[in-house]
Design a protein around this motif. Structure first.
Motif, short mmCIF file in Angstrom:
data_model
loop_
_atom_site.label_atom_id
_atom_site.label_comp_id
_atom_site.label_asym_id
_atom_site.label_seq_id
_atom_site.Cartn_x
_atom_site.Cartn_y
_atom_site.Cartn_z
N LEU A 7 12.83 -6.55 0.82
CA LEU A 7 12.13 -5.29 0.57
C LEU A 7 12.65 -4.62 -0.70
CD1 LEU A 7 11.85 -3.81 4.17
CD2 LEU A 7 9.97 -4.65 2.75
N ASN A 8 13.96 -4.68 -0.89
CA ASN A 8 14.57 -4.11 -2.11
C ASN A 8 14.04 -4.80 -3.36
OD1 ASN A 8 16.06 -2.42 -0.46
ND2 ASN A 8 17.95 -3.61 -0.65
N MET A 13 10.42 -4.57 -8.02
CA MET A 13 9.31 -5.17 -8.74
C MET A 13 8.15 -4.19 -8.90
SD MET A 13 6.80 -8.24 -7.54
CE MET A 13 5.81 -7.06 -6.62
N LEU A 14 7.86 -3.44 -7.84
CA LEU A 14 6.74 -2.51 -7.85
C LEU A 14 7.10 -1.15 -8.44
CD1 LEU A 14 5.36 -3.31 -4.29
CD2 LEU A 14 4.26 -3.88 -6.46
N GLU A 15 8.39 -1.01 -8.79
CA GLU A 15 8.90 0.24 -9.36
C GLU A 15 8.60 1.43 -8.47
OE1 GLU A 15 7.36 0.45 -13.34
OE2 GLU A 15 8.66 -1.17 -14.03
N ILE A 16 8.92 1.27 -7.18
CA ILE A 16 8.77 2.38 -6.23
C ILE A 16 10.15 2.74 -5.68
CG2 ILE A 16 6.39 1.84 -5.64
CD1 ILE A 16 7.33 0.51 -3.12
N GLU A 17 10.24 3.93 -5.12
CA GLU A 17 11.51 4.46 -4.65
C GLU A 17 12.13 3.56 -3.58
OE1 GLU A 17 13.15 8.45 -2.42
OE2 GLU A 17 11.26 8.56 -3.53
N ALA A 18 13.41 3.31 -3.72
CA ALA A 18 14.15 2.48 -2.77
C ALA A 18 14.06 3.08 -1.37
CB ALA A 18 15.60 2.35 -3.20
N GLY A 19 13.86 2.22 -0.40
CA GLY A 19 13.82 2.65 0.99
C GLY A 19 12.47 3.12 1.47
N GLU A 31 -0.13 2.19 -4.90
CA GLU A 31 -0.65 2.49 -6.23
C GLU A 31 -0.25 1.42 -7.25
OE1 GLU A 31 -0.01 6.18 -9.04
OE2 GLU A 31 -0.59 6.79 -7.01
N SER A 32 0.94 0.89 -7.10
CA SER A 32 1.45 -0.07 -8.09
C SER A 32 1.03 -1.52 -7.80
CB SER A 32 2.97 0.03 -8.17
OG SER A 32 3.54 -0.18 -6.90
N TRP A 33 0.26 -1.75 -6.73
CA TRP A 33 -0.19 -3.12 -6.42
C TRP A 33 -1.44 -3.40 -7.26
CZ3 TRP A 33 1.79 -7.37 -4.83
CH2 TRP A 33 0.98 -8.43 -4.45
N ASP A 34 -1.26 -4.16 -8.33
CA ASP A 34 -2.36 -4.49 -9.23
C ASP A 34 -2.15 -5.91 -9.77
OD1 ASP A 34 -0.27 -4.21 -11.05
OD2 ASP A 34 -1.02 -2.35 -11.91
N SER A 35 -2.92 -6.29 -10.76
CA SER A 35 -2.82 -7.65 -11.29
C SER A 35 -1.46 -7.93 -11.93
CB SER A 35 -3.95 -7.93 -12.29
OG SER A 35 -3.91 -6.99 -13.34
N LEU A 36 -0.88 -6.92 -12.54
CA LEU A 36 0.46 -7.09 -13.13
C LEU A 36 1.50 -7.30 -12.03
CD1 LEU A 36 2.23 -7.20 -15.61
CD2 LEU A 36 2.40 -4.72 -15.54
N ALA A 37 1.35 -6.59 -10.92
CA ALA A 37 2.26 -6.77 -9.79
C ALA A 37 2.12 -8.17 -9.22
CB ALA A 37 1.98 -5.72 -8.71
N ALA A 38 0.91 -8.69 -9.18
CA ALA A 38 0.68 -10.05 -8.68
C ALA A 38 1.41 -11.07 -9.55
CB ALA A 38 -0.81 -10.34 -8.62
N ILE A 39 1.32 -10.90 -10.85
CA ILE A 39 2.02 -11.80 -11.77
C ILE A 39 3.54 -11.68 -11.59
CG2 ILE A 39 2.50 -12.27 -14.22
CD1 ILE A 39 -0.46 -11.41 -14.73
N SER A 40 3.99 -10.46 -11.44
CA SER A 40 5.42 -10.23 -11.21
C SER A 40 5.88 -10.87 -9.90
CB SER A 40 5.72 -8.74 -11.18
OG SER A 40 5.46 -8.16 -12.43
N LEU A 41 5.02 -10.82 -8.89
CA LEU A 41 5.35 -11.43 -7.60
C LEU A 41 5.49 -12.94 -7.73
CD1 LEU A 41 5.87 -11.12 -4.57
CD2 LEU A 41 3.40 -11.29 -4.23
#
Length: 72
Positions: A7-8, A13-19, A31-41
């Protein structure tokens, strides 16, 4: 690797607050789940889990738990 560590990695990767990320969260509500997030995943699972992830597989992911299951 335990669930919290995964999860961390995803929060980073998604640049969201820890926890704040939970297994039951729907990806489409992030909000941060997009095509760039898919590539990062794809890069994340390749680097940390030595697994290949395809766009077709990513489209099947509905929740954070689906990603965690793939990381097994």
């Amino acid at each position: 690797m335990d669930v919290q560590t995964k999860l961390n990695l995803l929060e980073d990767m998604l640049e969201i607050e820890a926890g704040t990320l939970e297994e039951t969260i729907s990806l489409e509500t992030l909000e941060s789940w997009d095509s760039l997030a898919a590539i990062s995943l794809i890069a994340l699972v390749d680097e940390h889990f030595e697994k290949r992830l395809t766009a077709v597989q990513i489209k099947e992911f509905k929740t954070v738990q689906d990603i965690l299951d793939f990381m097994e």
